[in-house]
Design an enzyme around this catalytic site. Structure first.
Site, PDB file in Angstrom:
ATOM      1  N   TYR A 396      22.248  -0.805  14.957  1.00 40.28           N
ATOM      2  CA  TYR A 396      21.307   0.166  15.529  1.00 40.28           C
ATOM      3  C   TYR A 396      21.058  -0.182  16.992  1.00 40.28           C
ATOM      4  CZ  TYR A 396      19.127  -0.564  10.809  1.00 40.28           C
ATOM      5  OH  TYR A 396      18.856  -0.761   9.488  1.00 40.28           O
ATOM      6  N   HIS A 476      13.500   6.051  11.196  1.00 38.57           N
ATOM      7  CA  HIS A 476      12.442   5.330  11.920  1.00 38.57           C
ATOM      8  C   HIS A 476      11.785   6.225  12.963  1.00 38.57           C
ATOM      9  CE1 HIS A 476      14.862   1.410  10.998  1.00 38.57           C
ATOM     10  NE2 HIS A 476      14.186   1.842   9.954  1.00 38.57           N
ATOM     11  N   ASN A 519      13.135  -2.601  12.517  1.00 37.57           N
ATOM     12  CA  ASN A 519      12.552  -1.533  11.715  1.00 37.57           C
ATOM     13  C   ASN A 519      11.050  -1.542  11.968  1.00 37.57           C
ATOM     14  OD1 ASN A 519      14.980  -2.771  10.794  1.00 37.57           O
ATOM     15  ND2 ASN A 519      14.998  -1.298   9.146  1.00 37.57           N
TER      16      ASN A 519
HETATM   17  N1  6FA Z   1      10.520   0.853   8.173  1.00 36.55           N
HETATM   18  C1  6FA Z   1      10.620  -0.501   8.185  1.00 36.55           C
HETATM   19  O1  6FA Z   1       9.929  -1.162   8.956  1.00 36.55           O
HETATM   20  N2  6FA Z   1      11.492  -1.137   7.353  1.00 36.55           N
HETATM   21  C2  6FA Z   1      12.359  -0.466   6.541  1.00 36.55           C
HETATM   22  O2  6FA Z   1      13.135  -1.080   5.798  1.00 36.55           O
HETATM   23  C3  6FA Z   1      12.319   0.952   6.566  1.00 36.55           C
HETATM   24  N3  6FA Z   1      13.174   1.679   5.811  1.00 36.55           N
HETATM   25  C4  6FA Z   1      12.975   3.030   5.706  1.00 36.55           C
HETATM   26  C5  6FA Z   1      13.751   3.762   4.787  1.00 36.55           C
HETATM   27  O3  6FA Z   1      14.730   3.139   4.133  1.00 36.55           O
HETATM   28  C6  6FA Z   1      13.469   5.115   4.558  1.00 36.55           C
HETATM   29  C7  6FA Z   1      14.320   5.885   3.584  1.00 36.55           C
HETATM   30  C8  6FA Z   1      12.389   5.739   5.240  1.00 36.55           C
HETATM   31  C9  6FA Z   1      12.029   7.179   4.991  1.00 36.55           C
HETATM   32  C10 6FA Z   1      11.641   5.028   6.175  1.00 36.55           C
HETATM   33  C11 6FA Z   1      11.939   3.677   6.424  1.00 36.55           C
HETATM   34  N4  6FA Z   1      11.191   2.929   7.314  1.00 36.55           N
HETATM   35  C12 6FA Z   1      11.325   1.575   7.366  1.00 36.55           C
HETATM   36  C13 6FA Z   1      10.182   3.579   8.196  1.00 36.55           C
HETATM   37  C14 6FA Z   1       8.738   3.418   7.718  1.00 36.55           C
HETATM   38  O4  6FA Z   1       8.631   3.557   6.309  1.00 36.55           O
HETATM   39  C15 6FA Z   1       7.892   4.467   8.439  1.00 36.55           C
HETATM   40  O5  6FA Z   1       8.000   4.226   9.823  1.00 36.55           O
HETATM   41  C16 6FA Z   1       6.416   4.421   8.038  1.00 36.55           C
HETATM   42  O6  6FA Z   1       6.258   4.668   6.659  1.00 36.55           O
HETATM   43  C17 6FA Z   1       5.631   5.458   8.824  1.00 36.55           C
HETATM   44  O7  6FA Z   1       4.263   5.348   8.480  1.00 36.55           O
HETATM   45  P1  6FA Z   1       3.276   6.607   8.624  1.00 36.55           P
HETATM   46  O8  6FA Z   1       1.956   6.158   8.142  1.00 36.55           O
HETATM   47  O9  6FA Z   1       3.406   7.168   9.973  1.00 36.55           O
HETATM   48  O10 6FA Z   1       3.890   7.711   7.646  1.00 36.55           O
HETATM   49  P2  6FA Z   1       4.151   7.683   6.080  1.00 36.55           P
HETATM   50  O11 6FA Z   1       5.298   8.582   5.848  1.00 36.55           O
HETATM   51  O12 6FA Z   1       4.226   6.282   5.587  1.00 36.55           O
HETATM   52  O13 6FA Z   1       2.830   8.317   5.451  1.00 36.55           O
HETATM   53  C18 6FA Z   1       2.479   9.675   5.578  1.00 36.55           C
HETATM   54  C19 6FA Z   1       1.647  10.031   4.357  1.00 36.55           C
HETATM   55  O14 6FA Z   1       1.001  11.257   4.586  1.00 36.55           O
HETATM   56  C20 6FA Z   1       2.489  10.196   3.087  1.00 36.55           C
HETATM   57  O15 6FA Z   1       1.878   9.477   2.037  1.00 36.55           O
HETATM   58  C21 6FA Z   1       2.482  11.689   2.853  1.00 36.55           C
HETATM   59  O16 6FA Z   1       2.577  12.028   1.476  1.00 36.55           O
HETATM   60  C22 6FA Z   1       1.129  12.072   3.431  1.00 36.55           C
HETATM   61  N5  6FA Z   1       1.048  13.457   3.919  1.00 36.55           N
HETATM   62  C23 6FA Z   1       1.925  14.079   4.734  1.00 36.55           C
HETATM   63  N6  6FA Z   1       1.523  15.317   4.993  1.00 36.55           N
HETATM   64  C24 6FA Z   1       0.346  15.501   4.349  1.00 36.55           C
HETATM   65  C25 6FA Z   1      -0.547  16.604   4.229  1.00 36.55           C
HETATM   66  N7  6FA Z   1      -0.306  17.761   4.847  1.00 36.55           N
HETATM   67  N8  6FA Z   1      -1.658  16.454   3.469  1.00 36.55           N
HETATM   68  C26 6FA Z   1      -1.912  15.263   2.826  1.00 36.55           C
HETATM   69  N9  6FA Z   1      -1.081  14.198   2.891  1.00 36.55           N
HETATM   70  C27 6FA Z   1       0.032  14.306   3.651  1.00 36.55           C
END
Ligand code: 6FA
Length: 539
Positions: A396, A476, A519
């Protein structure tokens, strides 16, 4: 229901924000669109081989690769065309669990953080105190399936790299490698659900509502008066009103938070126009005179990543992780069930490395490698190869990426990339190509090591030029609601408040102005800790 404040999105950042604000005694309502995930949150999605236990797919790190092969992947958001977790814990329940503590440059002015954000260390320390990383996640303290680590270490040693314990030296990111560190506790996937949520839940002033989808905030010009949900038991037409002086914090992620802003009349006119064309969403928009024109969805970045696939006689490809959900190796399943130890106590990566490059524009960029056993799906060769000896390396482009793209919505309000964020700056591409060429130049130094993708009929340049752009995502994504000192260049101000509003804040990956090293979850957690302090000191 009337609240102060309300946090939208129970993912990586929303849980941290809700926990820290509730710690001050304020009442906090956390609204999450999805349902439970891990066992401590009430999740029940247990692998057939773990039947009779409470170990869900979000607890057992070793089933990670099965998320991408599942025939009913209910945990991925269906209204986002990129990978995102729609469940309690968000991305952190479905991610690779790689967990790097940030370095100083990740919060620098040069990285786009406003003045006042540079001293991240106290916040990073708070994160590490709640959730320490480990590079030996098996509960018995031993390391398993380390063959690909050992082969790549041999190659890196010939190129002058040094072996370190990665999170003991977060500032060392040039010519270093080490065992991959994870956010794991006692052989189980951890993250905020296992830590911050547990303390929040003990407080009477904290409430969590699952399956509660937020479409928009309700506002009177700059003042947010409520949150519109799909749950009519929470208020008239599903609206939860804020107490006078109440606040809303959006933590719905890089894709979810922009969509809520568009539906609240905040963002570029082309996106708000799509909301206007949707009758249900249009009815909830404020009058056009109250629209706030901000660059929501612009400035996104994601690490461009390219996979290289190798074979080596010492490798155990672990059957490409194909059977970990349905039918893992019996001894490994038994060992994990007995004491959370063995191969299944870790996700697939086993080594990370970094090297610094100075591009033709004079800018410094960091290149990261992540090594996993398995990777048959990335193989592109017509030559025969031994499938049980396969491992892959993802390279990356990390810190210093200058390319930017855009995310937005379509007429169905589905979130999608409008412009891909990879290689819009040719120097990013040139740097990653140089790094790939440098890396593969060492292959012949390791006896038995064979590069099979690209194979010896394809140059690295052709391989990169023909790479499927949708496979280049690292998941990411950051920056869609970039933090900035000015409404002309960002969406939130240095205190995370949305420009043009009095009481709407964003704390999630979307505010992060450029990609951190490695990451991003460690850096994003540190940013969330720091953001809460900045939000709380404001009147
Ligand atoms: N980051 C790492 O540091 N290490 C990793 O190994 C890594 N791998 C991955 C990976 O393999 C995948 C497949 C993905 C998708 C991401 C990876 N990441 C990794 C990145 C890391 O997980 C993200 O950067 C991190 O989770 C971002 O955190 P946020 O808090 O910004 O966002 P989230 O997606 O965690 O949470 C958003 C929440 O809001 C979810 O629970 C969702 O259901 C909720 N939500 C969204 N819209 C909504 C709405 N309208 N109403 C209510 N809830 C809502």
């Amino acid at each position: 229901m009337v609240v102060d404040p309300s946090v939208v999105g129970g993912g990586l950042t929303g849980i941290i924000v809700a926990d820290r604000i509730s710690e001050t005694g304020k009442s906090v309502l956390l609204l999450e669109r999805g349902g439970p995930s891990s066992r401590e949150s009430g999740g029940t999605d247990v692998a057939p081989w773990a039947n009779g236990t409470n170990l869900t797919r979000f607890d057992v790190p070793g089933v990670y690769e099965s998320f991408f092969m599942d025939t009913n992947p209910w945990f991925w958001c269906k209204d986002i065309t990129l990978y995102a977790g729609c469940l309690l814990g968000g991305g952190v329940e479905v991610n690779g669990a790689l967990y790097f503590y940030p370095r100083d440059i990740d919060f620098s002015l040069q990285a786009g953080w406003p003045s006042g954000w540079q001293d991240h260390q106290p916040y990073t320390d708070m994160v590490a105190a709640r959730l320490p990383s480990t590079d030996h996640p098996s509960a018995d303290g031993k390391r398993y399936l380390t063959q690909s680590h050992d082969v790549v270490a041999q190659l890196l040693n010939t190129q002058g790299y040094k072996s370190i314990t990665i999170n003991d030296e977060p500032e060392s990111k040039d010519h270093v490698y080490g065992y991959s560190p994870f956010d794991s506790l006692g052989g189980l996937r951890a993250g905020p659900v296992a830590t911050y949520l547990q303390t929040a839940r003990k407080r009477p002033n904290f409430e969590l509502k699952l399956y509660t989808y937020v479409t928009n905030v309700v506002r009177d010009n700059s003042v947010i008066t409520g949150v519109q949900t799909n749950d009519t038991s929470l208020g008239p037409d599903g609206i939860i009103f804020l107490n006078p002086g109440g606040r809303v914090v959006l933590s719905a992620g890089s894709f979810g938070s922009p969509r809520i802003l568009f539906q609240s009349g905040i963002g570029p006119s082309d996106m708000i126009q799509l909301v206007e064309e949707n009758p249900a969403a249009a009815a909830r928009l404020p009058p056009p005179s109250q629209y706030i024109d901000l660059s929501v969805g612009y400035n996104v970045s994601d690490n461009p990543s390219i996979n290289l696939v190798f074979t080596h006689p010492s490798i155990d490809s672990y059957d490409n992780w194909d059977t970990v959900w349905t039918n893992p190796r019996p001894a490994d399943a038994a060992q994990y069930l007995a004491n959370r130890s063995g191969v299944l106590a870790s996700t697939s990566p086993d080594l990370n490395f970094w090297r610094e490059y100075t591009g033709s524009d004079g800018r410094q960029r960091t290149v990261q490698g992540t090594v996993h056993p398995g990777g048959n799906t990335s193989v592109r060769t017509s030559f025969p190869y031994n499938t049980s000896q396969v491992f892959d390396i993802t390279l990356y482009l990390s810190t210093g990426v200058t390319s930017r793209g855009r995310v937005g919505i379509n007429g169905s309000l589905t979130v999608l990339p409008i412009e891909y964020p990879w290689f819009t700056d040719p120097v990013d591409k040139e740097t990653l190509i140089t790094a790939l060429e440098d890396f593969v130049a060492g292959v012949k130094q390791v006896q038995g090591l064979t590069l099979i993708t690209p194979d010896n009929t394809t140059t690295i340049v052709d391989y990169v030029n023909n790479y499927n752009p949708t496979s280049m995502s690292s998941n990411h994504w950051v920056g869609s609601n970039r933090i900035s000192t000015s409404a002309s260049t960002g969406v939130v101000d240095p205190n995370c408040k949305v420009f043009g509003t009095d009481n709407l804040f964003i704390v999630d990956a979307s505010i992060v102005p450029s990609l951190p090293t490695g990451n991003p979850q460690g850096a994003i957690m540190s940013a969330a800790e720091q953001a809460v302090v900045k939000i709380l000191v404001q009147k």
